[in-house]
Design a protein around this motif. Structure first.
Motif, mmCIF file in Angstrom:
data_model
loop_
_atom_site.group_PDB
_atom_site.id
_atom_site.type_symbol
_atom_site.label_atom_id
_atom_site.label_comp_id
_atom_site.label_asym_id
_atom_site.label_seq_id
_atom_site.Cartn_x
_atom_site.Cartn_y
_atom_site.Cartn_z
ATOM 1 N N GLU A 161 1.270 -6.800 10.003
ATOM 2 C CA GLU A 161 1.472 -5.581 9.268
ATOM 3 C C GLU A 161 1.201 -4.408 9.997
ATOM 4 N N SER A 165 3.689 -1.702 12.346
ATOM 5 C CA SER A 165 3.858 -0.495 11.666
ATOM 6 C C SER A 165 3.792 0.535 12.617
ATOM 7 N N ASP A 169 7.284 2.599 14.463
ATOM 8 C CA ASP A 169 7.426 4.069 14.311
ATOM 9 C C ASP A 169 7.774 4.477 15.650
ATOM 10 N N ARG A 189 -0.055 4.210 5.256
ATOM 11 C CA ARG A 189 1.018 4.311 4.175
ATOM 12 C C ARG A 189 1.552 2.825 4.104
ATOM 13 N N ARG A 190 2.151 2.529 5.315
ATOM 14 C CA ARG A 190 2.958 1.250 5.432
ATOM 15 C C ARG A 190 2.104 -0.012 5.361
ATOM 16 N N THR A 191 0.814 0.128 5.797
ATOM 17 C CA THR A 191 -0.145 -1.105 5.650
ATOM 18 C C THR A 191 -0.983 -1.237 4.504
ATOM 19 N N ARG A 192 -0.038 -1.999 3.527
ATOM 20 C CA ARG A 192 -0.722 -2.156 2.328
ATOM 21 C C ARG A 192 -1.805 -3.386 1.967
ATOM 22 N N ASP A 260 10.141 7.040 5.826
ATOM 23 C CA ASP A 260 8.795 6.721 4.825
ATOM 24 C C ASP A 260 9.186 5.844 3.577
ATOM 25 N N ASN A 263 10.321 2.338 4.417
ATOM 26 C CA ASN A 263 9.221 1.741 4.268
ATOM 27 C C ASN A 263 8.339 1.338 3.222
ATOM 28 N N HIS A 264 8.317 2.433 2.266
ATOM 29 C CA HIS A 264 7.590 2.079 0.984
ATOM 30 C C HIS A 264 8.482 1.104 0.312
ATOM 31 N N LYS A 266 10.536 -1.302 1.527
ATOM 32 C CA LYS A 266 10.286 -2.559 2.292
ATOM 33 C C LYS A 266 8.979 -3.086 1.794
ATOM 34 N N GLN A 267 8.068 -2.402 1.586
ATOM 35 C CA GLN A 267 6.675 -2.722 1.361
ATOM 36 C C GLN A 267 6.534 -3.399 -0.211
#
Length: 340
Positions: A161, A165, A169, A189-192, A260, A263-264, A266-267
């Motif tokens: 992940e 990311s 990017d 932000r993308r790595t949750r 962004d 990506n949000h 997708k997460q």
């Protein structure tokens, strides 16, 4: 023995201008096919650096090299880092492979470059990690994530992940216009699934990424051509992009906000599938998401439970949940499961 194209390059800096002063040491510290994602990311990083203008003699690659031609690989001689992705293995140099991927050789390369490039003097350093000291990092593009790895990979993870990311990017943007701080914020932000951390000098955060990894000339006029028309039309940021002058700061900001948001979303997709998989101990979670109750049955058996789940989902997953609420059906599954 190391299979290296570098001889004296490991201890000498190049004199061919700015590009010659950029060095990259890419290391995949694992081996065996089950760790496919680590070597895939190293190969992907190499492709980005080459497109960014770094020369082969300034990129040192450590990888066991037991993946591309592995009998388990469904695409022999090919390595991908995302579903449907291009081959990232083609052209990757074989500097240190097999048993030559070891601590001693790694330290020799690192210390040699430091001596050659900085003359042994102090150097400000910035580092970013996928997780803190207590976390593990997690895979992406696996069999049980969304989007999943292709069926022929039998659930194998194509990437991590965190790494994916920053790689994706870097692949999209003009690195002359993105700073270390901006990319760090995007990646965080993308790595949750883990806590991204940064260490070292804060003064480097204002530096543009081009100083370190170059930039692909094809990204000079960054566009959203990689996104489908339906994806763009469903996002309010597309209106800002269309109305802003070409190459204007407003347009670039709107493009970044759109990415962004993508990506949000997708997460959120990935999180829902992971919640279903872990909570219900199910592997066929994609089938669960598309399942329906028998005709004549109520939507859920316990409305109080369902409403509690919806409220918790909105509170825990942040304010931007309009998209996430398309998964109300998944919350039905929890409510039904809890009432059984």
């Amino acid at each position: 023995m190391p299979q290296s194209r570098k001889t004296e390059h490991d201890t000498e800096s190049s004199d061919d201008g700015a590009e010659g002063q950029r060095w990259a040491v890419l290391v995949a510290g694992s081996k065996e096919y089950e760790n496919y994602r680590h070597q895939a990311e190293i190969c992907h990083a190499y492709q980005i650096l080459r497109k960014g203008g770094l020369k082969d003699e300034n990129i040192i690659v450590f990888m066991f090299d037991d993946i591309a031609l592995n009998p388990k690989n469904p695409k022999r001689g090919v390595i991908i880092n995302r579903p449907g992705g291009e081959d990232v293995y083609q052209g990757v140099p074989k500097d240190y492979t097999g048993e030559a991927v070891n601590v001693e050789n790694f330290l020799n390369v690192i210390l040699g470059n430091k001596s050659g490039v900085t003359g042994g003097s102090g150097k400000v350093v910035k580092s970013v990690t996928a997780s803190n000291a207590k976390d593990s990092s997690y895979g992406i593009y696996c069999g049980d994530t969304y989007p999943p790895s292709p069926p022929e990979y039998n659930g194998l993870c194509l990437g991590d992940e965190f790494s994916v990311s920053w790689l994706e990017d870097s692949e999209l943007h003009d690195m002359r216009k993105e700073t270390l701080k901006q990319q760090y914020q995007v990646v965080k932000r993308r790595t949750r699934s883990s806590h991204v951390c940064r260490f070292g000098s804060e003064e480097l955060l204002k530096d543009y990424l081009v100083s370190y990894i170059g930039t692909n000339p094809e990204n000079k006029n960054f566009s959203l051509a990689s996104l489908t028309a339906s994806q763009i039309s469903n996002l309010s940021w597309s209106i800002h992009i269309q109305n802003a002058p070409v190459r204007s700061p407003e347009r670039q900001e709107a493009q970044k906000n759109l990415l962004d948001e993508m990506n949000h979303r997708k997460q959120i997709d990935q999180n829902i599938i992971e919640i279903l998989r872990v909570s219900l101990n199910q592997t066929n979670v994609l089938d669960l998401l598309t399942s329906t109750r028998t005709t004549g049955q109520s939507l859920v058996d316990d409305w109080d439970c369902f409403k509690t789940l919806v409220k918790s989902f909105k509170n825990q997953c942040g304010a931007k949940m309009e998209y996430g609420m398309k998964y109300a059906g998944a919350l039905q599954i929890f409510a039904i499961w809890e009432s059984m």
